[in-house]
Design an enzyme around this catalytic site. Structure first.
Site, PDB file in Angstrom:
ATOM      1  N   GLU A   1       0.792  -1.233   0.000  1.00 18.05           N
ATOM      2  CA  GLU A   1       0.000   0.000   0.000  1.00 18.05           C
ATOM      3  C   GLU A   1       0.828   1.289   0.000  1.00 18.05           C
ATOM      4  OE1 GLU A   1      -2.815  -0.410   3.239  1.00 18.05           O
ATOM      5  OE2 GLU A   1      -3.339  -2.438   2.644  1.00 18.05           O
TER       6      GLU A   1
ATOM      7  N   ASN B   1       1.973  -5.134  -3.062  1.00 19.66           N
ATOM      8  CA  ASN B   1       0.597  -5.475  -2.743  1.00 19.66           C
ATOM      9  C   ASN B   1      -0.207  -4.213  -2.457  1.00 19.66           C
ATOM     10  OD1 ASN B   1      -1.397  -7.563  -2.049  1.00 19.66           O
ATOM     11  ND2 ASN B   1      -1.205  -6.821   0.059  1.00 19.66           N
TER      12      ASN B   1
ATOM     13  N   HIS C   1     -10.595  -6.342  -1.531  1.00 23.22           N
ATOM     14  CA  HIS C   1     -11.566  -6.153  -0.429  1.00 23.22           C
ATOM     15  C   HIS C   1     -12.793  -5.455  -1.020  1.00 23.22           C
ATOM     16  CE1 HIS C   1      -8.919  -7.465   2.798  1.00 23.22           C
ATOM     17  NE2 HIS C   1      -7.979  -6.655   2.373  1.00 23.22           N
TER      18      HIS C   1
ATOM     19  N   GLU D   1      -6.201 -10.839  -0.914  1.00 26.37           N
ATOM     20  CA  GLU D   1      -6.924 -10.623   0.353  1.00 26.37           C
ATOM     21  C   GLU D   1      -8.441 -10.574   0.143  1.00 26.37           C
ATOM     22  OE1 GLU D   1      -5.430  -7.284   2.553  1.00 26.37           O
ATOM     23  OE2 GLU D   1      -3.358  -7.662   2.009  1.00 26.37           O
TER      24      GLU D   1
ATOM     25  N   ASP E   1     -12.288 -10.551   0.197  1.00 25.65           N
ATOM     26  CA  ASP E   1     -13.500 -10.741   0.985  1.00 25.65           C
ATOM     27  C   ASP E   1     -14.554  -9.800   0.413  1.00 25.65           C
ATOM     28  OD1 ASP E   1     -11.861  -9.210   3.868  1.00 25.65           O
ATOM     29  OD2 ASP E   1     -12.704  -8.220   2.087  1.00 25.65           O
TER      30      ASP E   1
END
Ligand code: G3I
Length: 374
Positions: A185, A226, A262, A292, A294
């Site tokens: 990030e 990432n 996400h 990641e 979800d």
């Protein structure tokens, strides 16, 4: 319900008799806890929930035939305390990511000490169950220890701290961690370099240095950048693409990019945009991981919400499977019983593919259908 101890034994024997296994009924997870009273009576609190054992082939049985690693982020304390969590993790996934154990803060209680105990547990579990490990993450602006964030360091001192951290941590796991999220990030939501302790203290070259040190510590590990909100096409996605292209042009040893994924129900990135983004990143020579995933839902989640969530999981997995560059599909957890979402997004939950009782949700079946569908 109050029963004498003898009655409790008879009850459990009856339950065992009808299933052939001590204290269990197929398709039902029976948890009986008892608290004997001074009079010797036993109060039983039973919770009955669907069995955690899904039917058919598992995700990790289906994924390799599609050339894909399938994983989940793992919390070490839960792994140590919840046997069903550990059972499903080993049964369904062939890759795991340390949710927190390999971050700077958890590893570094002080400037001159390292605590590898939690991460070692995770890496050992992965080795015991033939799983690859994603190391997350060496350089991030979050979860940094107070001695670092509250200290005053020159550029040389901060560079030395980061170099020692990377060489020590990556060196400790040399040959045991398949991929590292070296930098996490670094691009802000405005598409500019995020204003972090590392950018301010070292300069924009902190990314180049971090990747070079990680490569020096373990030349075999794949080194990833990432990030989130850059999964489809748009200004932040373009900024991440430009950053990676420039790093590669400078000869920085970046092997791949992690697209965090996400998502919410109401504004997921289009599958075509995800595919186009994966394609352009792959054409830079990079491997792509979904790192990641979800899909959070406003509570309470309705059957229609769960069906839409399943479609999103299937759509993103399909975009990954449709590209030769996308090699891993990792969820940020796997059961709604243990998810970061409710603590960070008030009024949202149900983001994962198993519910609070570890029963498979429509999203789990949708992923299996997509994996089997070719
Ligand atoms: O371990 C301490 C514990 O000792 C203490 O008692 C407790 C209460 O203060 O905090 C515990 O630390 C928490 C840690 O999770 C472990 O549970 C931190 O407060 C909490 O902030 C931390 O949250 C993590 C979050 O990153 C931090 O930003 C989440 O678990 C984790 O899922 C989340 O993961 C990030 C990825 O690393 C990067 N991408 C986004 C993703 C979601 O934010």
């Amino acid at each position: 319900m109050k029963l004498g101890f003898a009655s409790l034994v008879i009850l459990l024997a009856l339950l065992a008799g009808c299933s052939g296994k001590a204290g269990s009924i197929p398709g039902v997870l029976l948890t009986a806890t008892s608290a004997p009273s001074p009079q010797g009576e036993v109060t039983i609190m039973t919770t009955v929930s669907p069995s955690p054992t899904p039917t058919g082939k598992s995700l990790r049985e289906l994924a390799p035939r599609r050339g894909l690693a399938i994983g989940a982020a793992v919390d070490v304390s839960t792994l140590r305390s919840d046997p069903v969590y550990a059972q499903i993790l080993a049964q369904e996934f062939n890759m795991l990511t340390a949710e927190n154990a390999l971050k700077f803060g958890p590893l570094r209680p002080s400037r001159d000490s390292y605590d590898f105990s939690a991460a070692d547990t995770l890496v050992q579990f992965a080795q015991d169950h033939d799983m690859q490990v994603r190391g997350h993450t060496l350089v991030w602006h979050n979860q940094l220890p107070d001695w670092l964030t509250q200290g005053t360091f020159s550029r040389e001192e901060l560079s030395a701290i980061l170099k020692e951290h990377i060489l020590t941590v990556v060196g400790h796991y040399r040959g045991k961690i398949a991929a590292w999220d070296v930098v996490n990030e670094a691009v802000g939501d405005n598409g500019q370099m995020r204003d972090t302790l590392w950018l301010r203290g070292i300069g924009p070259e902190y990314l180049d240095l971090a990747f070079q040190w990680a490569h020096e510590a373990d030349p075999q590990a794949k080194l990833f950048y990432n990030d989130y909100n850059g999964e489809g096409l748009g200004s932040k996605s373009d900024a991440i693409y430009r950053l990676l292209k420039e790093l590669l042009q400078r000869g920085v040893p970046v092997d791949g990019v992690g697209l965090q994924m996400h998502l919410t129900l109401d504004a997921p990135p289009r599958a075509a945009d995800i595919a186009a983004n994966i394609q352009r990143l792959g054409e830079l020579g990079l491997e792509v991981h979904i790192t990641e995933m979800d899909v959070r839902i406003k509570t309470p989640a309705s059957p229609a919400d769960l069906a839409k969530q399943a479609e999103i999981y299937r759509s993103v997995l399909g975009a990954c499977l449709g590209s030769p560059y996308c090699k891993a599909f990792v969820l940020w957890g796997f059961s709604d019983r243990y998810s970061w979402i409710p603590g960070f997004f008030k009024g949202y939950d149900s983001a994962l593919i198993f519910d609070e009782a570890f029963a498979p949700k429509p999203a789990y079946q949708a992923m299996k259908d997509e994996l089997a569908d070719h």
